[in-house]
Design a protein around this motif. Structure first.
Motif, PDB file in Angstrom:
ATOM      1  N   GLY A  85       0.814  -1.215   0.000  1.00  0.00           N
ATOM      2  CA  GLY A  85       0.000   0.000   0.000  1.00  0.00           C
ATOM      3  C   GLY A  85       0.843   1.257   0.000  1.00  0.00           C
ATOM      4  N   GLU A  86       0.243   2.350   0.459  1.00  0.00           N
ATOM      5  CA  GLU A  86       0.908   3.644   0.463  1.00  0.00           C
ATOM      6  C   GLU A  86       1.820   3.794   1.689  1.00  0.00           C
ATOM      7  OE1 GLU A  86       0.576   6.148  -1.871  1.00  0.00           O
ATOM      8  OE2 GLU A  86      -0.601   4.726  -3.075  1.00  0.00           O
ATOM      9  N   TRP A  87       2.943   4.487   1.511  1.00  0.00           N
ATOM     10  CA  TRP A  87       3.856   4.787   2.625  1.00  0.00           C
ATOM     11  C   TRP A  87       3.673   6.242   3.014  1.00  0.00           C
ATOM     12  CZ3 TRP A  87       7.644   7.966   4.419  1.00  0.00           C
ATOM     13  CH2 TRP A  87       8.439   7.485   5.467  1.00  0.00           C
ATOM     14  N   ILE A  88       3.388   6.486   4.301  1.00  0.00           N
ATOM     15  CA  ILE A  88       3.219   7.837   4.828  1.00  0.00           C
ATOM     16  C   ILE A  88       4.277   8.049   5.904  1.00  0.00           C
ATOM     17  CG2 ILE A  88       1.666   9.422   6.051  1.00  0.00           C
ATOM     18  CD1 ILE A  88      -0.692   7.868   4.920  1.00  0.00           C
ATOM     19  N   PRO A  89       4.878   9.225   5.972  1.00  0.00           N
ATOM     20  CA  PRO A  89       5.840   9.485   7.048  1.00  0.00           C
ATOM     21  C   PRO A  89       5.234   9.233   8.424  1.00  0.00           C
ATOM     22  CG  PRO A  89       5.992  11.209   5.398  1.00  0.00           C
ATOM     23  CD  PRO A  89       4.797  10.363   5.033  1.00  0.00           C
ATOM     24  N   GLU A  90       6.094   8.887   9.363  1.00  0.00           N
ATOM     25  CA  GLU A  90       5.640   8.566  10.712  1.00  0.00           C
ATOM     26  C   GLU A  90       5.118   9.813  11.414  1.00  0.00           C
ATOM     27  OE1 GLU A  90       7.541   6.566  14.751  1.00  0.00           O
ATOM     28  OE2 GLU A  90       8.489   6.256  12.795  1.00  0.00           O
ATOM     29  N   PRO A  91       3.887   9.779  11.950  1.00  0.00           N
ATOM     30  CA  PRO A  91       3.305  10.973  12.584  1.00  0.00           C
ATOM     31  C   PRO A  91       3.920  11.259  13.949  1.00  0.00           C
ATOM     32  CG  PRO A  91       1.819   9.118  12.834  1.00  0.00           C
ATOM     33  CD  PRO A  91       2.959   8.631  11.974  1.00  0.00           C
ATOM     34  N   LEU A  92       3.963  12.545  14.295  1.00  0.00           N
ATOM     35  CA  LEU A  92       4.551  12.982  15.557  1.00  0.00           C
ATOM     36  C   LEU A  92       3.488  13.569  16.471  1.00  0.00           C
ATOM     37  CD1 LEU A  92       7.679  14.920  14.222  1.00  0.00           C
ATOM     38  CD2 LEU A  92       7.626  12.592  15.141  1.00  0.00           C
ATOM     39  N   ASN A 251       2.003  16.246  14.006  1.00  0.00           N
ATOM     40  CA  ASN A 251       3.077  16.962  13.302  1.00  0.00           C
ATOM     41  C   ASN A 251       2.888  18.474  13.388  1.00  0.00           C
ATOM     42  OD1 ASN A 251       3.265  14.143  12.248  1.00  0.00           O
ATOM     43  ND2 ASN A 251       4.955  15.036  11.105  1.00  0.00           N
ATOM     44  N   GLY A 252       2.469  18.925  14.547  1.00  0.00           N
ATOM     45  CA  GLY A 252       2.382  20.350  14.810  1.00  0.00           C
ATOM     46  C   GLY A 252       1.092  21.021  14.409  1.00  0.00           C
ATOM     47  N   THR A 253       0.140  20.269  13.845  1.00  0.00           N
ATOM     48  CA  THR A 253      -1.122  20.861  13.411  1.00  0.00           C
ATOM     49  C   THR A 253      -2.292  20.014  13.913  1.00  0.00           C
ATOM     50  OG1 THR A 253      -1.175  19.640  11.319  1.00  0.00           O
ATOM     51  CG2 THR A 253      -0.019  21.754  11.323  1.00  0.00           C
ATOM     52  N   PRO A 254      -3.514  20.585  13.972  1.00  0.00           N
ATOM     53  CA  PRO A 254      -4.654  19.822  14.483  1.00  0.00           C
ATOM     54  C   PRO A 254      -4.925  18.565  13.664  1.00  0.00           C
ATOM     55  CG  PRO A 254      -5.167  22.161  14.446  1.00  0.00           C
ATOM     56  CD  PRO A 254      -3.870  21.992  13.710  1.00  0.00           C
ATOM     57  N   GLY A 255      -5.153  17.464  14.359  1.00  0.00           N
ATOM     58  CA  GLY A 255      -5.455  16.199  13.702  1.00  0.00           C
ATOM     59  C   GLY A 255      -6.347  15.361  14.592  1.00  0.00           C
ATOM     60  N   LEU A 256      -6.553  14.121  14.204  1.00  0.00           N
ATOM     61  CA  LEU A 256      -7.400  13.212  14.966  1.00  0.00           C
ATOM     62  C   LEU A 256      -6.665  11.910  15.250  1.00  0.00           C
ATOM     63  CD1 LEU A 256     -10.880  13.538  13.194  1.00  0.00           C
ATOM     64  CD2 LEU A 256     -10.185  14.533  15.384  1.00  0.00           C
ATOM     65  N   VAL A 257      -6.942  11.351  16.423  1.00  0.00           N
ATOM     66  CA  VAL A 257      -6.424  10.046  16.806  1.00  0.00           C
ATOM     67  C   VAL A 257      -7.625   9.143  17.068  1.00  0.00           C
ATOM     68  CG1 VAL A 257      -5.226   8.761  18.617  1.00  0.00           C
ATOM     69  CG2 VAL A 257      -4.263  10.913  17.764  1.00  0.00           C
ATOM     70  N   ALA A 258      -7.606   7.964  16.480  1.00  0.00           N
ATOM     71  CA  ALA A 258      -8.682   6.990  16.682  1.00  0.00           C
ATOM     72  C   ALA A 258      -8.169   5.870  17.568  1.00  0.00           C
ATOM     73  CB  ALA A 258      -9.160   6.432  15.338  1.00  0.00           C
ATOM     74  N   ARG A 259      -8.953   5.541  18.598  1.00  0.00           N
ATOM     75  CA  ARG A 259      -8.585   4.482  19.525  1.00  0.00           C
ATOM     76  C   ARG A 259      -9.717   3.476  19.666  1.00  0.00           C
ATOM     77  NH1 ARG A 259      -5.765   8.021  24.409  1.00  0.00           N
ATOM     78  NH2 ARG A 259      -3.766   8.367  23.353  1.00  0.00           N
ATOM     79  N   THR A 260      -9.327   2.242  19.890  1.00  0.00           N
ATOM     80  CA  THR A 260     -10.274   1.203  20.269  1.00  0.00           C
ATOM     81  C   THR A 260      -9.711   0.534  21.513  1.00  0.00           C
ATOM     82  OG1 THR A 260      -9.219  -0.453  18.850  1.00  0.00           O
ATOM     83  CG2 THR A 260     -11.062   0.781  17.903  1.00  0.00           C
ATOM     84  N   SER A 261     -10.540   0.371  22.527  1.00  0.00           N
ATOM     85  CA  SER A 261     -10.129  -0.222  23.804  1.00  0.00           C
ATOM     86  C   SER A 261      -8.893   0.465  24.370  1.00  0.00           C
ATOM     87  CB  SER A 261      -9.868  -1.724  23.616  1.00  0.00           C
ATOM     88  OG  SER A 261     -11.002  -2.383  23.095  1.00  0.00           O
ATOM     89  N   GLY A 262      -8.808   1.790  24.206  1.00  0.00           N
ATOM     90  CA  GLY A 262      -7.693   2.544  24.734  1.00  0.00           C
ATOM     91  C   GLY A 262      -6.407   2.419  23.946  1.00  0.00           C
TER      92      GLY A 262
END
Length: 296
Positions: A85-92, A251-262
């Motif tokens: 699939g696609e390669w995306i840089p590692e998020p910070l 990476n320094g800008t607003p984003g979203l994190v998705a979690r399941t069971s913490g």
């Protein structure tokens, strides 16, 4: 790292600068840490006399780390051709939420936003190194030349070529990081499974890129179009009813994190224009989510 007893303990203080440089060159925290570790290993492999003869240990380490990164970039291209699939840089994450060593925390600025890093990925290794050293870290071309083993004129040309790639990738006004209010509205629409609201927040030609690396379910190719993206996001919400969305700095800008069971399963970065969200980068590869595995 072992304790140094020859009066050159000052080199340990270079670690954060080296990590910052290596991440921008490689787009991966893990690979950046490996490159910096290798630079230090080579330093400590020198005899005490040779270390004492180095006038500027920080410059020496920067040169070695840069060359290690240049070698890694060459091999990374081959690895990414085989990547699933696609390669995306590692998020910070935001530094206050970083789970690792404080010395490894990367300074967040415009040179680490996801859009910028993705364009860097399109450059040749030599272009990327010359551009990052000169345009981001402000090393003069004679110093860049010494680090990469090329002439100042050649490094200047590489940086010029890199800037041309940047202009080609983002002709006209550059996309802007998503404002927090837009990310919040996007989160609420997703949580409410409101397809009309999601479509209204997306630009008609928006693109969603997901990176699972074969280790997590993800799109193998970019998904284009507001309606298709909204449909896909609602499908994800249906498949994971316990999904929790959190507003976080990515990476320094607003984003979203998705979690399941913490447990963090996705980190998403956004780009916008006045037309709405234009690009979403969703990182799902668990090997890239280590710094995000904290409660909060």
């Amino acid at each position: 790292m072992g304790t140094v007893t020859d009066g050159r303990d000052d080199v340990v203080g270079e670690r954060r600068h080296l990590i910052n440089l290596a991440y921008r060159l490689l787009g991966s925290v893990a690979e950046a840490e490996d490159a910096v570790q290798e630079a230090y290993a080579r330093w400590y492999a020198l005899s005490r006399e040779r270390r004492a003869a180095v006038d500027r240990p920080g410059a020496w380490l920067t040169t070695v780390a840069t060359r290690v990164c240049l070698d890694q970039l060459g091999s990374a291209r081959a690895r990414r051709e085989r990547y699933v699939g696609e390669w995306i840089p590692e998020p910070l994450p935001d530094p206050t939420e970083w789970a690792g060593d404080p010395a490894d925390r990367i300074t967040l600025d415009e040179s680490v936003n996801m859009a910028f890093l993705v364009v860097l990925e399109a450059m040749t290794p030599a272009e990327r190194v010359a551009f990052v050293l000169h345009d981001v870290f402000r090393y003069p071309f004679p110093e860049v030349a010494a680090m990469v083993g090329r002439s100042p004129a050649a490094c200047r040309q590489l940086a010029t070529s890199a800037r041309r790639r940047l202009r080609t990738a983002a002709p006209g006004p550059a996309p802007a990081p998503a404002p927090a209010g837009l990310v919040r509205a996007f989160k609420r629409a997703w949580e409410a499974r409101d397809i009309d609201a999601l479509v209204s927040l997306l630009a008609p030609d928006a693109t969603l890129v997901a990176d699972g690396g074969g280790l997590a379910g993800a799109l193998l190719r970019p998904l284009r179009g507001a309606t298709r993206i909204a449909d896909y996001l609602l499908f994800i919400a249906t498949k994971a009813p316990d999904l929790t969305l959190l507003e976080r700095t990515v990476n320094g800008t607003p984003g979203l994190v998705a979690r399941t069971s913490g447990h963090t399963v996705t980190v998403a970065a956004f780009d916008t224009t006045p037309a709405g969200v234009t690009r979403i980068w969703a990182v799902r590869n668990p090997e890239k989510l280590g710094p995000w595995q904290t409660e909060g």
